[in-house]
Write an enzyme that holds these catalytic residues in place. Sequence first.
Site, PDB file in Angstrom:
ATOM      1  N   VAL A   1     -85.050 -24.349   8.337  1.00  0.00           N
ATOM      2  CA  VAL A   1     -85.260 -24.613   6.915  1.00  0.00           C
ATOM      3  C   VAL A   1     -85.960 -23.431   6.247  1.00  0.00           C
ATOM      4  O   VAL A   1     -85.874 -23.249   5.030  1.00  0.00           O
ATOM      5  CB  VAL A   1     -86.063 -25.915   6.713  1.00  0.00           C
ATOM      6  CG1 VAL A   1     -86.197 -26.263   5.235  1.00  0.00           C
ATOM      7  CG2 VAL A   1     -85.404 -27.077   7.449  1.00  0.00           C
ATOM      8  N   ALA A   2     -86.617 -22.594   7.027  1.00  0.00           N
ATOM      9  CA  ALA A   2     -87.337 -21.433   6.493  1.00  0.00           C
ATOM     10  C   ALA A   2     -86.427 -20.238   6.244  1.00  0.00           C
ATOM     11  O   ALA A   2     -86.911 -19.150   5.920  1.00  0.00           O
ATOM     12  CB  ALA A   2     -88.468 -21.032   7.444  1.00  0.00           C
ATOM     13  N   ILE A   3     -85.114 -20.420   6.358  1.00  0.00           N
ATOM     14  CA  ILE A   3     -84.191 -19.290   6.270  1.00  0.00           C
ATOM     15  C   ILE A   3     -84.248 -18.613   4.899  1.00  0.00           C
ATOM     16  O   ILE A   3     -83.997 -17.407   4.788  1.00  0.00           O
ATOM     17  CB  ILE A   3     -82.748 -19.730   6.620  1.00  0.00           C
ATOM     18  CG1 ILE A   3     -81.840 -18.518   6.846  1.00  0.00           C
ATOM     19  CG2 ILE A   3     -82.189 -20.661   5.547  1.00  0.00           C
ATOM     20  CD1 ILE A   3     -82.223 -17.695   8.055  1.00  0.00           C
ATOM     21  N   ASP A   4     -84.592 -19.356   3.832  1.00  0.00           N
ATOM     22  CA  ASP A   4     -84.731 -18.737   2.517  1.00  0.00           C
ATOM     23  C   ASP A   4     -85.793 -17.646   2.514  1.00  0.00           C
ATOM     24  O   ASP A   4     -85.763 -16.733   1.685  1.00  0.00           O
ATOM     25  CB  ASP A   4     -85.095 -19.782   1.455  1.00  0.00           C
ATOM     26  CG  ASP A   4     -83.866 -20.496   0.903  1.00  0.00           C
ATOM     27  OD1 ASP A   4     -82.791 -19.880   0.877  1.00  0.00           O
ATOM     28  OD2 ASP A   4     -83.987 -21.660   0.506  1.00  0.00           O
TER      29      ASP A   4
ATOM     30  N   ARG B   1     -75.866 -27.436  -7.937  1.00  0.00           N
ATOM     31  CA  ARG B   1     -77.021 -27.800  -8.752  1.00  0.00           C
ATOM     32  C   ARG B   1     -76.953 -27.060 -10.093  1.00  0.00           C
ATOM     33  O   ARG B   1     -76.207 -26.095 -10.256  1.00  0.00           O
ATOM     34  CB  ARG B   1     -78.319 -27.459  -8.020  1.00  0.00           C
ATOM     35  CG  ARG B   1     -78.624 -28.373  -6.852  1.00  0.00           C
ATOM     36  CD  ARG B   1     -79.840 -27.918  -6.061  1.00  0.00           C
ATOM     37  NE  ARG B   1     -79.582 -26.695  -5.312  1.00  0.00           N
ATOM     38  CZ  ARG B   1     -80.488 -26.083  -4.546  1.00  0.00           C
ATOM     39  NH1 ARG B   1     -81.712 -26.583  -4.446  1.00  0.00           N
ATOM     40  NH2 ARG B   1     -80.181 -24.982  -3.889  1.00  0.00           N
TER      41      ARG B   1
ATOM     42  N   HIS C   1     -87.236 -16.179  -3.892  1.00  0.00           N
ATOM     43  CA  HIS C   1     -87.353 -15.881  -2.462  1.00  0.00           C
ATOM     44  C   HIS C   1     -87.157 -14.380  -2.209  1.00  0.00           C
ATOM     45  O   HIS C   1     -86.252 -13.951  -1.486  1.00  0.00           O
ATOM     46  CB  HIS C   1     -86.344 -16.694  -1.651  1.00  0.00           C
ATOM     47  CG  HIS C   1     -86.517 -18.177  -1.787  1.00  0.00           C
ATOM     48  ND1 HIS C   1     -87.611 -18.853  -1.285  1.00  0.00           N
ATOM     49  CD2 HIS C   1     -85.740 -19.125  -2.385  1.00  0.00           C
ATOM     50  CE1 HIS C   1     -87.503 -20.141  -1.557  1.00  0.00           C
ATOM     51  NE2 HIS C   1     -86.389 -20.336  -2.233  1.00  0.00           N
TER      52      HIS C   1
ATOM     53  N   LYS D   1     -80.742 -21.213  -8.092  1.00  0.00           N
ATOM     54  CA  LYS D   1     -80.790 -20.232  -7.014  1.00  0.00           C
ATOM     55  C   LYS D   1     -81.026 -18.830  -7.549  1.00  0.00           C
ATOM     56  O   LYS D   1     -80.853 -18.537  -8.730  1.00  0.00           O
ATOM     57  CB  LYS D   1     -79.495 -20.272  -6.207  1.00  0.00           C
ATOM     58  CG  LYS D   1     -79.355 -21.506  -5.332  1.00  0.00           C
ATOM     59  CD  LYS D   1     -80.556 -21.714  -4.412  1.00  0.00           C
ATOM     60  CE  LYS D   1     -80.690 -20.638  -3.358  1.00  0.00           C
ATOM     61  NZ  LYS D   1     -81.901 -20.817  -2.510  1.00  0.00           N
TER      62      LYS D   1
ATOM     63  N   LEU E   1     -94.008 -22.227   6.439  1.00  0.00           N
ATOM     64  CA  LEU E   1     -93.990 -21.582   5.126  1.00  0.00           C
ATOM     65  C   LEU E   1     -95.256 -20.793   4.915  1.00  0.00           C
ATOM     66  O   LEU E   1     -96.365 -21.300   5.097  1.00  0.00           O
ATOM     67  CB  LEU E   1     -93.866 -22.636   4.011  1.00  0.00           C
ATOM     68  CG  LEU E   1     -94.015 -22.099   2.579  1.00  0.00           C
ATOM     69  CD1 LEU E   1     -92.814 -21.226   2.224  1.00  0.00           C
ATOM     70  CD2 LEU E   1     -94.161 -23.233   1.582  1.00  0.00           C
TER      71      LEU E   1
ATOM     72  N   TYR F   1     -85.604 -20.147  -8.555  1.00  0.00           N
ATOM     73  CA  TYR F   1     -86.022 -19.751  -7.211  1.00  0.00           C
ATOM     74  C   TYR F   1     -85.592 -18.307  -6.980  1.00  0.00           C
ATOM     75  O   TYR F   1     -84.475 -17.923  -7.319  1.00  0.00           O
ATOM     76  CB  TYR F   1     -85.365 -20.641  -6.148  1.00  0.00           C
ATOM     77  CG  TYR F   1     -85.916 -22.046  -6.075  1.00  0.00           C
ATOM     78  CD1 TYR F   1     -87.239 -22.275  -5.710  1.00  0.00           C
ATOM     79  CD2 TYR F   1     -85.107 -23.142  -6.350  1.00  0.00           C
ATOM     80  CE1 TYR F   1     -87.745 -23.565  -5.641  1.00  0.00           C
ATOM     81  CE2 TYR F   1     -85.608 -24.434  -6.271  1.00  0.00           C
ATOM     82  CZ  TYR F   1     -86.926 -24.639  -5.920  1.00  0.00           C
ATOM     83  OH  TYR F   1     -87.431 -25.913  -5.852  1.00  0.00           O
TER      84      TYR F   1
ATOM     85  N   GLU G   1     -90.889 -20.920  -6.528  1.00  0.00           N
ATOM     86  CA  GLU G   1     -91.523 -21.172  -5.231  1.00  0.00           C
ATOM     87  C   GLU G   1     -92.942 -20.641  -5.115  1.00  0.00           C
ATOM     88  O   GLU G   1     -93.630 -20.925  -4.120  1.00  0.00           O
ATOM     89  CB  GLU G   1     -90.667 -20.607  -4.088  1.00  0.00           C
ATOM     90  CG  GLU G   1     -90.669 -19.091  -3.944  1.00  0.00           C
ATOM     91  CD  GLU G   1     -89.607 -18.402  -4.791  1.00  0.00           C
ATOM     92  OE1 GLU G   1     -89.405 -17.192  -4.627  1.00  0.00           O
ATOM     93  OE2 GLU G   1     -88.970 -19.095  -5.629  1.00  0.00           O
TER      94      GLU G   1
ATOM     95  N   ARG H   1     -79.865 -16.207  11.102  1.00  0.00           N
ATOM     96  CA  ARG H   1     -79.281 -15.431  10.009  1.00  0.00           C
ATOM     97  C   ARG H   1     -78.718 -16.429   9.009  1.00  0.00           C
ATOM     98  O   ARG H   1     -78.268 -17.521   9.386  1.00  0.00           O
ATOM     99  CB  ARG H   1     -78.194 -14.486  10.505  1.00  0.00           C
ATOM    100  CG  ARG H   1     -77.060 -15.155  11.267  1.00  0.00           C
ATOM    101  CD  ARG H   1     -75.993 -14.147  11.647  1.00  0.00           C
ATOM    102  NE  ARG H   1     -74.974 -14.688  12.537  1.00  0.00           N
ATOM    103  CZ  ARG H   1     -73.955 -15.460  12.136  1.00  0.00           C
ATOM    104  NH1 ARG H   1     -73.816 -15.757  10.847  1.00  0.00           N
ATOM    105  NH2 ARG H   1     -73.070 -15.915  13.016  1.00  0.00           N
TER     106      ARG H   1
ATOM    107  N   ALA I   1     -78.791 -21.449   3.692  1.00  0.00           N
ATOM    108  CA  ALA I   1     -79.873 -20.950   2.843  1.00  0.00           C
ATOM    109  C   ALA I   1     -80.113 -21.797   1.595  1.00  0.00           C
ATOM    110  O   ALA I   1     -81.179 -21.695   0.988  1.00  0.00           O
ATOM    111  CB  ALA I   1     -79.588 -19.507   2.442  1.00  0.00           C
ATOM    112  N   ASN I   2     -79.154 -22.605   1.205  1.00  0.00           N
ATOM    113  CA  ASN I   2     -79.366 -23.504   0.060  1.00  0.00           C
ATOM    114  C   ASN I   2     -79.071 -24.935   0.486  1.00  0.00           C
ATOM    115  O   ASN I   2     -78.238 -25.623  -0.088  1.00  0.00           O
ATOM    116  CB  ASN I   2     -78.535 -23.089  -1.151  1.00  0.00           C
ATOM    117  CG  ASN I   2     -77.039 -23.071  -0.883  1.00  0.00           C
ATOM    118  OD1 ASN I   2     -76.606 -22.789   0.234  1.00  0.00           O
ATOM    119  ND2 ASN I   2     -76.245 -23.375  -1.894  1.00  0.00           N
TER     120      ASN I   2
END
Length: 372
Positions: free
Chosen positions: A267-270, A15, A96, A75, A240, A94, A118, A279, A299-300
């Site tokens: 999906v919440a790993i970020d 991205r 996080h 990122k 979230l 982002y 975020e 992990r 994570a992405n």
Amino acid sequence: MRIGVPKEIKNHEYRVGLIPSSVRELVAHGHEVLVETHAGYGIGLDDEHYVAAGARIAPTADEVFATADMIVKVKEPQPVEIARLRKGQILFTYLHLAPDEPQTRGLMKSGCIAIAYETVTDAHGRLPLLAPMSEVAGRMSIQAGAHCLEKAQGGNGTLLGGVPGVAVGSVVILGGGVVGTNAARMAMGLEARVTVLDRSLHRLYELDMQFGPTLNTIYSTRDAIEEYVLTADLVIGAVLVPGAAAPKLVTREMVSRMKRGSVLVDVAIDQGGCFETSRPTTHAEPTYIVDDVVHYCVANMPGGVARTSTFALNNATLPFTLALADKGWRQALADDHHLMAGLNVHEGRVTYKAVAEAHGLDYTPVQEALKL
């Protein structure tokens, strides 16, 4: 203002912070845009496209960071990028930070003004800059999970939609927000049996009205999570808490009792993940197995469909990027308390409470930091 767009360097991250049409808007507002060479190459955006939009191409990331007043990324900055940041420089991306103390301390040390996509809010209490990537991640979670269920990937060999005469797969989604809603939509499209658990009765009502009897909605308690997770083929972690670490809803003990070959997609790993066994992983090595349960914790995740994700993200971020460039960060934040909510670190001080609490750091309210 001089705006810099470096090439993303996180594993399999293609991205880019600004697309050519966004560059053209910024240039039309009188700003200068500096784009690192090949920043958009991975998604078909060549240097020539950026030059045609009015950007200048920089040969190295060092030049971008050294000359830009504001860095626009996708990122969180990697350690080598944090080292390039300087006092008073705006970082818009982002972040996080809640599960990432080294990054938090690195940004504090740099003295930069770090504004996180975020945690920017809107008039309805939603997160408009997180929503596009949540939509993408929610939809991707089902296709990733379906792939992981294949025997060659370690899964139990279940086809989510089944075939006539054979039971369909069971999908359990923890959280009924943007991620969960999009995951449910995709899973039901594959004709799986889908259950969404959430603690908001209002949200469960909305989902019931939206999808009707094909979606099973359940109020989330420890008992309910345990009951549905233990019988699921695919579990999507979609919870979230804005700006804070995700709660651990599925314990290690629960994982040990799940069906052999079932799949967890976090999906919440970020934000640290919502399974105790989670992990972070990468697109290069997306999965690992714990107690015969496949874990997908990239994570992405939206980076896997980088072109769609980049265009969707720019649609949401461009108005805020323009405001920061046109007004300067201080006035832009003062004029828009929704954008102000995005300020996480200001010249060495943590200005987002959940981040400060996560790392035991002193918290400075935004208004105090900006002397408003």
